[in-house]
Write an enzyme that holds these catalytic residues in place. Structure first.
Site, PDB file in Angstrom:
ATOM      1  N   HIS A 141      -3.072  -1.529   6.562  1.00 37.31           N
ATOM      2  CA  HIS A 141      -2.954  -0.360   7.459  1.00 37.31           C
ATOM      3  C   HIS A 141      -2.559  -0.875   9.017  1.00 37.31           C
ATOM      4  CE1 HIS A 141      -5.309   2.861   5.565  1.00 37.31           C
ATOM      5  NE2 HIS A 141      -4.390   2.580   4.915  1.00 37.31           N
ATOM      6  N   ASP A 183      -3.176  -0.816  -6.682  1.00 33.28           N
ATOM      7  CA  ASP A 183      -3.352  -0.575  -5.167  1.00 33.28           C
ATOM      8  C   ASP A 183      -3.380  -1.917  -4.491  1.00 33.28           C
ATOM      9  OD1 ASP A 183      -2.929   0.658  -2.842  1.00 33.28           O
ATOM     10  OD2 ASP A 183      -4.936   1.959  -3.092  1.00 33.28           O
ATOM     11  N   ASP A 239       0.717  -1.222   0.001  1.00 30.62           N
ATOM     12  CA  ASP A 239       0.075   0.108  -0.032  1.00 30.62           C
ATOM     13  C   ASP A 239       0.991   1.313   0.011  1.00 30.62           C
ATOM     14  OD1 ASP A 239      -2.203   1.474   0.182  1.00 30.62           O
ATOM     15  OD2 ASP A 239      -2.283   1.296   2.225  1.00 30.62           O
ATOM     16  N   GLU A 266      -2.575  10.052  -0.900  1.00 35.85           N
ATOM     17  CA  GLU A 266      -4.027   9.237  -0.977  1.00 35.85           C
ATOM     18  C   GLU A 266      -4.441   8.995   0.743  1.00 35.85           C
ATOM     19  OE1 GLU A 266      -5.997   5.100  -0.813  1.00 35.85           O
ATOM     20  OE2 GLU A 266      -4.227   5.794   0.175  1.00 35.85           O
TER      21      GLU A 266
END
Length: 386
Positions: free
Chosen positions: A337, A244, A142, A191
């Site tokens: 994340h 992505d 990412d 982003e």
């Protein structure tokens, strides 16, 4: 990144989206594919254990408006300038929940005189943490790996694009659509949200660039064959292909939009041909050998198409009628994340496979001729050499 589930209305599909329509891409010959998948080495650019690889240079914390973000941007710019691409920095400031920040999109165009372009894009910033430097997200999937894949495409196709330009200049290429279309790479900044993903705290670079291009009008010239009397930078985009959350093993991807379903199918065709030829097999990794590999792509069905999409850098362009092919793992990698989205989350055979598929897809889209290519060595220089 945020998942948005809602119906897409037909109003999104403007005349731009249907200007070129579905088409069949010319398939490369067996010799062309052999050349393309071996030159340059499809692993060297995405090998995190190689400190000189594109991936290693990008795989650091690189939050927008930080020193590391500048280091990564300078590396991307120097790499593409060494290949003699035209590079533009789209710099601007915007308000964020943690104060005003400066953002810089990178726009690299192989032939800036072309009237149309197909865009390959990804974001190069990484997730912000309020506890930095204790928490240092490097965002391997990412989107460090997708950025490295884009640089691999540029390096692999650069001599082929040069040869195509030479044929055009010498009058040996009579396909006007080919002559009018170039490859453009866009590396979006900003982003990631700084606090919580909202319409204003996310995709800073994409929102700015889409708005800028929609209001940048172009003077007509002989090569431009666009619809309407007032063409903008936005109307010159044939397709935006956004990468992505790629690089983890065995991703699952789907087609989101009817107007690019044919392009999704073209990529599925590329995967099938490469898989059946044995091109995916790598070292002792037998899971990608012929008759053993499994597809990365979900079958297209009427129930899935256009029933919703994932919020990402493509949205401001989609809303302005740009046809989008969104290549994103769905479901997201389990490391998304988290601090575990590092080099250990990446799979070299998978990234190698993506490199091969993207090289072939973009070659067929741009009508390149790798079977006629002369042996070449990659040009690589550090920013200090430019």
């Amino acid at each position: 990144m945020n998942f948005i589930s809602f119906l897409l209305f037909s109003a999104l599909y403007t005349c731009l989206a249907s200007r070129l329509g579905d088409r069949t891409l010319p398939e490369l010959s067996a010799s062309g594919i052999t050349t393309l998948i071996t030159t340059p080495d499809p692993i060297k650019n995405v090998d995190p254990s190689n400190p000189a690889s594109h991936l290693s240079k990008i795989l650091i914390p690189r939050v927008s408006d930080t020193e590391n973000n500048t280091i990564v941007r300078d590396y991307i710019v120097s790499t593409l300038k060494a290949l003699q691409w035209h590079v533009e920095i789209d710099e601007f400031t915007d308000k964020t929940p943690i104060g005003t920040k400066r953002f810089r999109n990178i726009i690299a165009t192989k032939d800036p005189t072309a009237s149309r372009r197909v865009i390959l894009a990804a974001h190069y910033d990484s997730k912000y943490s309020a506890t930095y430097p204790d928490d240092q997200f490097v965002g391997a999937t990412d989107s460090a790996a997708p950025c490295a894949m884009m640089l691999d495409v540029a390096e692999a196709l650069n001599p082929l694009l040069d040869e195509r330009k030479k044929r055009l200049d010498e009058g040996l290429e009579d396909d006007e659509d080919v002559a009018d279309t170039t490859l453009q790479l866009v590396f979006f900044d900003g982003e990631e949200a700084f606090v919580v993903w909202t319409a204003t705290d996310s995709i800073y670079g994409a929102r700015h660039l889409a708005d800028k291009w929609a209001s940048t009008y172009l003077s007509p010239h002989g090569k431009r064959r666009l619809m309407g009397t007032q063409s903008t930078e936005l109307t010159g985009i044939e397709h935006l292909i956004l990468l992505d959350l790629l690089g983890a093993p065995q991703p699952s991807l789907r087609s989101y939009f009817l107007d690019t379903a044919w392009l999704f199918d073209a990529l599925v065709s590329v995967e099938r041909r490469l898989g059946e030829s044995g091109a995916f097999a790598y070292g002792e990794e037998q899971g990608m050998a012929p008759e053993k590999w499994t597809t990365y792509f979900q079958p297209r069905t009427e129930l899935k198409i256009n029933m919703g999409y994932i919020g990402d850098d493509h949205v401001p362009f989609l809303e302005r009628g740009v046809p989008v092919l969104h290549l994103i793992a769905d479901p997201f990698p389990p490391v998304w994340h988290t601090l575990k989205d590092d080099a250990t989350a990446l799979d070299i055979p998978t990234m190698r496979r993506w490199n091969l598929m993207l090289r072939v897809l973009m070659s067929e889209y741009l009508h390149l001729r790798p079977e006629d290519a002369q042996p070449h060595s990659a040009v690589r220089r550090d920013a200090s050499e430019l």
